[in-house]
Design a protein around this motif. Structure first.
Motif, PDB file in Angstrom:
ATOM      1  N   ALA A 111     -51.541 -25.073  98.504  1.00  0.00           N
ATOM      2  CA  ALA A 111     -50.801 -26.305  98.782  1.00  0.00           C
ATOM      3  C   ALA A 111     -49.851 -26.659  97.641  1.00  0.00           C
ATOM      4  CB  ALA A 111     -51.780 -27.451  99.024  1.00  0.00           C
ATOM      5  N   THR A 112     -50.260 -26.355  96.420  1.00  0.00           N
ATOM      6  CA  THR A 112     -49.385 -26.632  95.269  1.00  0.00           C
ATOM      7  C   THR A 112     -48.129 -25.777  95.316  1.00  0.00           C
ATOM      8  OG1 THR A 112     -51.302 -27.193  93.909  1.00  0.00           O
ATOM      9  CG2 THR A 112     -49.256 -26.668  92.753  1.00  0.00           C
ATOM     10  N   ALA A 113     -48.289 -24.489  95.637  1.00  0.00           N
ATOM     11  CA  ALA A 113     -47.133 -23.595  95.698  1.00  0.00           C
ATOM     12  C   ALA A 113     -46.165 -24.014  96.784  1.00  0.00           C
ATOM     13  CB  ALA A 113     -47.601 -22.161  95.928  1.00  0.00           C
ATOM     14  N   ARG A 114     -46.692 -24.475  97.918  1.00  0.00           N
ATOM     15  CA  ARG A 114     -45.813 -24.854  99.031  1.00  0.00           C
ATOM     16  C   ARG A 114     -44.955 -26.072  98.712  1.00  0.00           C
ATOM     17  NH1 ARG A 114     -50.245 -22.916 102.073  1.00  0.00           N
ATOM     18  NH2 ARG A 114     -51.232 -24.967 102.190  1.00  0.00           N
ATOM     19  N   LYS A 115     -45.333 -26.822  97.685  1.00  0.00           N
ATOM     20  CA  LYS A 115     -44.499 -27.949  97.259  1.00  0.00           C
ATOM     21  C   LYS A 115     -43.149 -27.474  96.707  1.00  0.00           C
ATOM     22  CE  LYS A 115     -48.321 -31.067  96.052  1.00  0.00           C
ATOM     23  NZ  LYS A 115     -48.997 -31.818  94.967  1.00  0.00           N
ATOM     24  N   GLY A 116     -43.073 -26.212  96.343  1.00  0.00           N
ATOM     25  CA  GLY A 116     -41.827 -25.688  95.794  1.00  0.00           C
ATOM     26  C   GLY A 116     -40.803 -25.305  96.840  1.00  0.00           C
TER      27      GLY A 116
ATOM     28  N   ALA B 148     -45.873 -26.987  87.198  1.00  0.00           N
ATOM     29  CA  ALA B 148     -45.207 -27.923  88.115  1.00  0.00           C
ATOM     30  C   ALA B 148     -43.735 -28.123  87.754  1.00  0.00           C
ATOM     31  CB  ALA B 148     -45.939 -29.265  88.147  1.00  0.00           C
ATOM     32  N   SER B 149     -43.115 -27.067  87.254  1.00  0.00           N
ATOM     33  CA  SER B 149     -41.703 -27.126  86.885  1.00  0.00           C
ATOM     34  C   SER B 149     -40.866 -26.680  88.087  1.00  0.00           C
ATOM     35  CB  SER B 149     -41.440 -26.227  85.672  1.00  0.00           C
ATOM     36  OG  SER B 149     -40.080 -26.261  85.304  1.00  0.00           O
ATOM     37  N   TRP B 150     -40.781 -27.551  89.095  1.00  0.00           N
ATOM     38  CA  TRP B 150     -40.158 -27.162  90.359  1.00  0.00           C
ATOM     39  C   TRP B 150     -38.656 -26.939  90.213  1.00  0.00           C
ATOM     40  CZ3 TRP B 150     -43.922 -25.536  92.934  1.00  0.00           C
ATOM     41  CH2 TRP B 150     -45.146 -26.213  92.993  1.00  0.00           C
ATOM     42  N   TRP B 151     -38.006 -27.681  89.327  1.00  0.00           N
ATOM     43  CA  TRP B 151     -36.556 -27.530  89.200  1.00  0.00           C
ATOM     44  C   TRP B 151     -36.178 -26.163  88.645  1.00  0.00           C
ATOM     45  CZ3 TRP B 151     -33.487 -30.265  91.911  1.00  0.00           C
ATOM     46  CH2 TRP B 151     -33.811 -31.580  92.239  1.00  0.00           C
ATOM     47  N   SER B 152     -37.108 -25.501  87.961  1.00  0.00           N
ATOM     48  CA  SER B 152     -36.817 -24.141  87.494  1.00  0.00           C
ATOM     49  C   SER B 152     -36.681 -23.180  88.672  1.00  0.00           C
ATOM     50  CB  SER B 152     -37.911 -23.659  86.536  1.00  0.00           C
ATOM     51  OG  SER B 152     -39.161 -23.566  87.186  1.00  0.00           O
ATOM     52  N   ILE B 153     -37.399 -23.462  89.777  1.00  0.00           N
ATOM     53  CA  ILE B 153     -37.247 -22.661  90.996  1.00  0.00           C
ATOM     54  C   ILE B 153     -35.852 -22.872  91.569  1.00  0.00           C
ATOM     55  CG2 ILE B 153     -38.071 -22.367  93.361  1.00  0.00           C
ATOM     56  CD1 ILE B 153     -40.851 -23.121  92.390  1.00  0.00           C
ATOM     57  N   THR B 154     -35.410 -24.131  91.597  1.00  0.00           N
ATOM     58  CA  THR B 154     -34.060 -24.434  92.096  1.00  0.00           C
ATOM     59  C   THR B 154     -33.007 -23.697  91.273  1.00  0.00           C
ATOM     60  OG1 THR B 154     -34.761 -26.630  92.838  1.00  0.00           O
ATOM     61  CG2 THR B 154     -32.395 -26.284  92.530  1.00  0.00           C
ATOM     62  N   ILE B 155     -33.155 -23.738  89.957  1.00  0.00           N
ATOM     63  CA  ILE B 155     -32.183 -23.077  89.078  1.00  0.00           C
ATOM     64  C   ILE B 155     -32.207 -21.569  89.280  1.00  0.00           C
ATOM     65  CG2 ILE B 155     -31.600 -22.625  86.662  1.00  0.00           C
ATOM     66  CD1 ILE B 155     -32.713 -25.431  86.025  1.00  0.00           C
ATOM     67  N   LEU B 156     -33.413 -20.982  89.390  1.00  0.00           N
ATOM     68  CA  LEU B 156     -33.542 -19.541  89.594  1.00  0.00           C
ATOM     69  C   LEU B 156     -32.840 -19.096  90.873  1.00  0.00           C
ATOM     70  CD1 LEU B 156     -34.838 -16.770  88.908  1.00  0.00           C
ATOM     71  CD2 LEU B 156     -36.861 -17.526  90.174  1.00  0.00           C
ATOM     72  N   VAL B 157     -33.093 -19.806  91.962  1.00  0.00           N
ATOM     73  CA  VAL B 157     -32.477 -19.441  93.245  1.00  0.00           C
ATOM     74  C   VAL B 157     -30.982 -19.701  93.211  1.00  0.00           C
ATOM     75  CG1 VAL B 157     -32.473 -19.905  95.726  1.00  0.00           C
ATOM     76  CG2 VAL B 157     -34.620 -19.913  94.470  1.00  0.00           C
ATOM     77  N   ALA B 158     -30.573 -20.830  92.669  1.00  0.00           N
ATOM     78  CA  ALA B 158     -29.145 -21.155  92.616  1.00  0.00           C
ATOM     79  C   ALA B 158     -28.371 -20.099  91.837  1.00  0.00           C
ATOM     80  CB  ALA B 158     -28.939 -22.534  91.986  1.00  0.00           C
ATOM     81  N   LEU B 159     -28.920 -19.653  90.711  1.00  0.00           N
ATOM     82  CA  LEU B 159     -28.246 -18.631  89.915  1.00  0.00           C
ATOM     83  C   LEU B 159     -28.172 -17.305  90.672  1.00  0.00           C
ATOM     84  CD1 LEU B 159     -29.714 -19.316  86.346  1.00  0.00           C
ATOM     85  CD2 LEU B 159     -27.394 -19.797  87.172  1.00  0.00           C
ATOM     86  N   ALA B 160     -29.264 -16.952  91.371  1.00  0.00           N
ATOM     87  CA  ALA B 160     -29.267 -15.696  92.127  1.00  0.00           C
ATOM     88  C   ALA B 160     -28.240 -15.731  93.250  1.00  0.00           C
ATOM     89  CB  ALA B 160     -30.663 -15.435  92.695  1.00  0.00           C
ATOM     90  N   ILE B 161     -28.206 -16.829  94.011  1.00  0.00           N
ATOM     91  CA  ILE B 161     -27.252 -16.948  95.114  1.00  0.00           C
ATOM     92  C   ILE B 161     -25.826 -17.042  94.581  1.00  0.00           C
ATOM     93  CG2 ILE B 161     -26.529 -18.362  97.070  1.00  0.00           C
ATOM     94  CD1 ILE B 161     -29.143 -16.939  97.549  1.00  0.00           C
ATOM     95  N   ALA B 162     -25.633 -17.826  93.519  1.00  0.00           N
ATOM     96  CA  ALA B 162     -24.291 -17.976  92.947  1.00  0.00           C
ATOM     97  C   ALA B 162     -23.780 -16.638  92.417  1.00  0.00           C
ATOM     98  CB  ALA B 162     -24.300 -19.021  91.842  1.00  0.00           C
ATOM     99  N   ARG B 163     -24.671 -15.843  91.838  1.00  0.00           N
ATOM    100  CA  ARG B 163     -24.271 -14.529  91.307  1.00  0.00           C
ATOM    101  C   ARG B 163     -23.762 -13.634  92.424  1.00  0.00           C
ATOM    102  NH1 ARG B 163     -26.789  -9.556  90.852  1.00  0.00           N
ATOM    103  NH2 ARG B 163     -26.079  -8.278  89.098  1.00  0.00           N
ATOM    104  N   GLU B 164     -24.555 -13.514  93.487  1.00  0.00           N
ATOM    105  CA  GLU B 164     -24.124 -12.667  94.601  1.00  0.00           C
ATOM    106  C   GLU B 164     -22.888 -13.249  95.281  1.00  0.00           C
ATOM    107  OE1 GLU B 164     -25.513  -9.907  94.817  1.00  0.00           O
ATOM    108  OE2 GLU B 164     -27.317 -10.268  93.628  1.00  0.00           O
ATOM    109  N   GLY B 165     -22.878 -14.577  95.440  1.00  0.00           N
ATOM    110  CA  GLY B 165     -21.742 -15.211  96.100  1.00  0.00           C
ATOM    111  C   GLY B 165     -20.458 -15.087  95.309  1.00  0.00           C
TER     112      GLY B 165
END
Length: 278
Positions: A31-36, A114-131
């Motif tokens: 349940a904790t992971a799904r919060k991300g 519980a550093s959820w914003w690091s997930i946002t940054i990780l994904v944003a950088l990955a998508i921005a790189r490919e994009g």
């Protein structure tokens, strides 16, 4: 149209692979992971917005320039696109085997703290790189340089995205029959040839601006495959083929593949484990 479809397909598959790994880890966790998950989708949105913003900026700069400045800017974009394609292939060669493990380890640390914003940054950088790589490549081959995208180009982009989603779905279902390693190995060869085509396009533009000597024409194979016709032009873009190459074109092509050979050997050597002294 073919080169647009291919690059959008290949880059989108890489982006989907990253998002798919992260989504599966979070969705199948506790349940904790799904919060991300909301932070994951926020990262996807930010990455897409960053790529769109880069495309708008390129069009703006083009419209603001005129004459030689615009020509030099477009030459720079072609050569940057070439470098990015090569860098992308080498990066995947170096990190492809450990990509899933590294991303899951990063996610585990983020979940634990519980550093959820690091997930946002990780994904944003990955998508921005490919994009961003996609945007620069498409701009380099002329898309959007006149301020608009025509119907066939838009169709190629849509088809490339649709094919990427279909490819990802098929590979997820048919893991026993299809190999991601084979997919990336085949497409990386195609991408190297695509980078060669971009490099030759940049060389042609430099010759037109008289920044490089043209040299004499070495041969003429236009009777077999004319690069001024649609199919021949597609082959030229995807491989660097020239029906009547100059000496400069040939030297540039040989130098390009020599550099690729050296870089791939360097990456292969970096992947080999270091032997410990006895």
């Amino acid at each position: 149209m073919g080169q647009i479809l291919f690059i959008v397909w290949r880059e989108s598959v890489e982006a989907l692979l990253v998002v798919g790994i992260l989504y599966a880890w979070l969705r199948n966790g506790d349940a904790t992971a799904r919060k991300g998950l909301p932070y994951l989708w926020a990262g996807v949105g930010l990455g897409v917005l960053a790529a769109v913003a880069l495309g708008a900026a390129l069009v703006f700069f083009t419209e603001a320039m005129s004459g030689d400045a615009q020509d030099y800017f477009q030459i720079a974009m072609v050569l940057i696109a070439c470098v990015l394609v090569v860098q992308m292939v080498l990066w995947m060669r170096q990190h492809g085997r450990t990509l899933k493990r590294e991303m899951e380890a990063s996610l585990e640390r983020s979940t634990r703290t519980a550093s959820w914003w690091s997930i946002t940054i990780l994904v944003a950088l990955a998508i921005a790189r490919e994009g961003s790589e996609t945007v620069i490549f498409l701009y380099g081959i002329g898309l959007g340089q006149n301020g608009h995208v025509d119907g066939s180009q838009l169709l190629a982009i849509v088809l490339g995205l649709a094919l990427a989603f279909l490819s990802f779905y098929v590979f997820q279902l048919g893991g026993k029959f299809f190999s991601w390693r084979t997919f990336f190995r085949v497409t990386e060869i195609m991408l190297f040839f695509l980078a060669a085509g971009l490099f030759e396009l940049g060389v042609d533009k430099l010759i037109d601006k008289e920044l490089l000597p043209a040299g004499r024409t070495l041969w003429d194979t236009s009777a077999i495959l004319d690069d001024s016709h649609p199919f021949g032009g597609l082959v030229a873009t995807l491989t660097g083929y020239r029906a009547h190459p100059s000496m400069t074109n040939l030297v540039a092509y040989v130098v390009f593949w020599a550099v690729i050979w050296l870089l791939t050997r360097w990456v292969r050597g970096a992947q080999q484990p270091q032997r410990r002294p006895a």
